[in-house]
Enzyme design. Sequence first.
Site, PDB file in Angstrom:
ATOM      1  N   SER A 454      -3.929  -7.447  -0.083  1.00 44.90           N
ATOM      2  CA  SER A 454      -3.134  -6.244  -0.314  1.00 44.90           C
ATOM      3  C   SER A 454      -3.549  -5.570  -1.610  1.00 44.90           C
ATOM      4  CB  SER A 454      -1.648  -6.599  -0.358  1.00 44.90           C
ATOM      5  OG  SER A 454      -1.418  -7.582  -1.339  1.00 44.90           O
ATOM      6  N   HIS A 475      -4.674  -5.060   6.917  1.00 48.21           N
ATOM      7  CA  HIS A 475      -3.570  -5.244   5.980  1.00 48.21           C
ATOM      8  C   HIS A 475      -2.239  -5.131   6.707  1.00 48.21           C
ATOM      9  CE1 HIS A 475      -1.072  -3.790   2.353  1.00 48.21           C
ATOM     10  NE2 HIS A 475      -0.997  -5.086   2.481  1.00 48.21           N
ATOM     11  N   GLU A 487      -2.844  -1.484   8.185  1.00 53.00           N
ATOM     12  CA  GLU A 487      -3.957  -0.695   7.664  1.00 53.00           C
ATOM     13  C   GLU A 487      -5.266  -1.361   8.077  1.00 53.00           C
ATOM     14  OE1 GLU A 487      -2.883   1.452   3.563  1.00 53.00           O
ATOM     15  OE2 GLU A 487      -2.445  -0.685   3.514  1.00 53.00           O
ATOM     16  N   ASN A 525       0.006   0.744  -0.456  1.00 47.26           N
ATOM     17  CA  ASN A 525       0.374   0.171  -1.752  1.00 47.26           C
ATOM     18  C   ASN A 525       0.010   1.092  -2.906  1.00 47.26           C
ATOM     19  OD1 ASN A 525       1.596  -2.026  -0.715  1.00 47.26           O
ATOM     20  ND2 ASN A 525      -0.146  -3.402  -0.977  1.00 47.26           N
TER      21      ASN A 525
END
Lengths: 741, 435
Positions: A454, A475, A487, A525
């Site tokens: 991540s 992800h 992702e 993120n």
Amino acid sequence: MELSQSQQFKVKDQKMSDFFNGKAFRVTLQDSLAIVDFDLQGEKINKWSESSLKELDEVLAKLEGNKGTLSAVLFRSAKVKSFIVGADIKVIQSLTTRDEAVFASEFGQKVFSRLEDFPLPTIAAIEGPCMGGGTEFILSCDYRVASDSDKTQMGLPEVKLGIFPGWGGTYRLPRIVDLPTSLDMILSGKSLNAKKAAKVGLVDQVIPEGLFALKAVEFARAQTKKRKNPEPQKSSFVNKLLSSNLVGRTVVFKKTKETVLKTTRGHYPAPLKALEVIESCWGKSRADWMKKERELFGDLAISDISKNLIRIFFMTEAVKKESGTSLSSEELLKINPVQQLAVLGAGVMGAGIAATSAARGMKAQLKDVNFQAVGKGLAHARKLFQKAVDRKKDTALQRDDKFRNLRGQTDYSGFKGLDLVIEAVVEDLKVKKSVFAELENVVSPQCILATNTSSLQLSEISSDLKNKERFLGLHFFNPVDKMPLVEVVVSEKTLPEYTAKAVAYVKSIGKTPLVTKDGPGFLVNRLLVPFMLEAGYLIEDGADLEKVDREIKKWGMPMGPYELLDEVGLDVVSKICPIFEKALGERFVAPAIINKISGDVQGAQKRYGKKSGLGFYKWENNKRVEMDRAGLEKIVGHSLNGQKVLLSGEALAQRMVFPMINEAAVVLEEKIVASAEKIDLGMIFGIGFPPFKGGLCRYADSIGLEKITRELERLAASHGPRFKPTDALKRLSANGGRFYQ
Amino acid sequence: MSRKAFLVTGIRTPFCKAGTALAKVHAAELGRIALSEMLIRTGIPLKDWNLLIDEVIVGNTGTPADTANIARVIALRSGLDQSISAYSVHRNCASGLESIAQATLKIEAGVADIIVAGGTESMSNMPLMYNQKAQSFFENLNRSRSLGDKAKAFSQIPVQEFIKPRVALMEGLTDPFCGINMGETAEVLAKEFQISRGIQDEFALASHHKTAKAASEGFYKDEIAPVVLPHDPQTVVEADVGPRANQTMEALQKLKPFFDKKFGSITAGNSSPITDGAAMVLVCSEEGLKKLGGALKAQAQINGYAFAGCDPKRMGLGPVFATHKLFQKTGEKLADFDRFELNEAFAAQVISCMMAMDSDAFCKEHFQTAKLGHLSQELLNVNGGAIALGHPVGATGSRLVLTAMRELKQKNKKRSLISLCIGGGQGGALSISAI
């Protein structure tokens, strides 16, 4: 002897004649039965538009003119196992004025009322999806029969698009099924299969799939009378008691309203408006009811919320069709689907990924260093499967079948036969690199190697790989079984075949793929971190943290920032902060307070958040108990009473969400994702950014980038350079002032 | 050119004494785990196996009521395609050998090239059954229509019959012709061949020690696939439950004869324990090996097999009859073999077989030939046997072939003879040689 269907089920030879042949409808007469087949030309499915409604009106008029020679009218779909999917959503999207919307509703109401008033018995024979306007259509018929095909579904999902049934659905459904069931269907938008529809009285008969065509006609032939003043046929004793008197109904309406407010937090008006129509019109005439229905429908249909929800609907529909690459359809056909995969690391993430894959019928191998860890992961998976049994979604046999798709192991046995390996070990570059070095030697040359990192970048992890072409990121978000987004991170070296295969894999486990480029934090993120960092600065400013959480939720986020930090884990956050700061500089400078809090120890208890039982909140058995304000004040050394900071929802949003917008502009310019639409998709499905706001970029556009830039400049002056508008944002702002051009 | 069958690979679950580690795992699940493990470990994708495998044949004796054709259940639950046919075989204690014999037969006949053969048994899950009186009660209850009839039927509930269930396991281990238990057939042999308690116990002790030694030297490492308990995934069963490295003569001598308290010598210690487990092997023709594209190599060739009948009361001698029949077919002789796997149902029974093979009188009486010859204990069950490992009836035959195949390869030996005695008076034998 040769058997043919007509010999097995001898159909009496009927005199057949064509009666009507239009662009949407075909009518044939079999003796006295008129059979109307909905078969929209040039489409694979049937849907309502102005023209198909008009044609239905025409058909009804023509049939009325021949009522003397007819006994009944049967409505079917000529599409294979698909009835009517509803109104054309593009048409709803294009409604801009209230008058237009009210008229669109009134027109449908009129046609369906004409159907309801049709002088002969009308029968709908439903096989396949029957949604929204499709369901409103069948409600206007006297009788309904449905095929028991797995594809048959009936429902009114309009609320999911920010509207409610506007073609008499709110009026007719409560007359056919009881009030609590009607409200449940209209307000939650959930659909029923044939069996359940029969149970609540929505359909009169369920017909086995194989006999459907034959028995539907037989049923229609047997109907000689119109149904007079329908009322719910199948109602439980309690529901009858509740619906039949004013007191009961008042209770039902009140309770329902409370539930709706609780689940929508007041952000979604459609269910409330639907409730208002039904409650205020109860006992009134059809004309009055319809008037109220179309007026409130008109308000909703042109609202921003509905427009946003419709846009999101189209966005997700589009993703379903995209391969995430520019490969041609022939090239895509050559790609074999992922059938066998392995996940390295049996922690909550790894086990979640393996379980989610196994639940969708893939063979998933779960590897960790010892069987203790593997067993824990498998037990987690088993628990997830058991939940579906507890919720009566699965049988015990289905649970066991899912579990059988999993294999636990501590070695690399069987890795040669895999299509995909997903690494979900500790977030440590060295460990990850050594894992991939080992993996390269044990998998086949075509096997995709994916990391679930991540915070690390693909380029770092893959630097020593011999073959970078099949390396990519997958992800997942925590908890894997619930979070809809994955992702799919690609580097410049990743070959499109592997990207497309990974995208197809993500879809096949029921998730939404979002292709992003390699970079710090990828998309989600990277945009979320500024939000969390600002939460840290708010502590330094002495904000009332509980109030911040409350206000942010009121604003529309599913979780307040401190709840979120506790969920993510303060140790994780303090570990990733420097990574972002290093990669992205000034905008990502973390407040010192985060390290201070995450480093706090109370006796033997670490302050890591949910997982250690103490963070911003006190936790018990994974449940939030209360904010540990006293403890936090001690650490930060000042009071957290909120006297020094402004805390209205919008002001908070400016501080916490504008930096996300600032970053979104950079992300878009760096082409981390392909479009503003994809940013919105990622934010909505990745962190639950309020869908009614349409996503981060859509929200920014609604305010105007120029204004946001000005606000950021003001904040930079008062709170520090982290707020400085980025060049990317300034360019966008100068260049039309919008993300969506 | 005649077609030959080859053993390619195989695996088994741990063998665990009934009522222990695997007690709650269904026989189909044991078989499923063995089969999936065998396939996955080859590194060949399942979708390829679906195009390769012609048949799945699984031996099983308990036939759990919910998996009548257990082979089909195992095949589908392993993730194999619906199009692959599967059937179960039952030849009592040699069911797991019969499946391999069937595979050999089909391959030699040219009707198949790649066959999964194996066996599975969960003796922990052999059911208790209602006896006839209790069954009649349920029938009456079912037949009564009116409430009064039902009440009447219910009033005749034969309470005492419910605590006297029929025990499927005991009935299965009882010979239906002479009415005696398998252990009692071993008693018959012990007495006829005058095999002392001491010799039997020494044999049993050796079985434990050989098994434990083989395990500690890692012989079983790639033979056993760990079992994650489906109902309790945090528990992983990695090793056999049964073999005792610290078994002693004293402990064995303390045990009382189980079947004949007065003159008997058969004890729980010198018999094979009831056990849960499954084993699978892959059997291929030369064509089949080609289809595998060099991904897997043949480990051993199957030279032949034979099943023969004998006196049910002396079923333990089955291996002698089967071996004789096999040799007649293949022209092999005892001296050709440097390894033997003779299933240790009972120590006395194995020793009887060795004595009978080496007896001119016995062989003349039964085969009208000279004796089969001397079977050296040195070459017999070198990695231990069923007295230590247990005897999950339907699986043992496959386990023996799997172990024999691996032993030849690992110790660089030439030829192994696998044989079992079969309840009901039969024997089975199969000869393999190293490639």
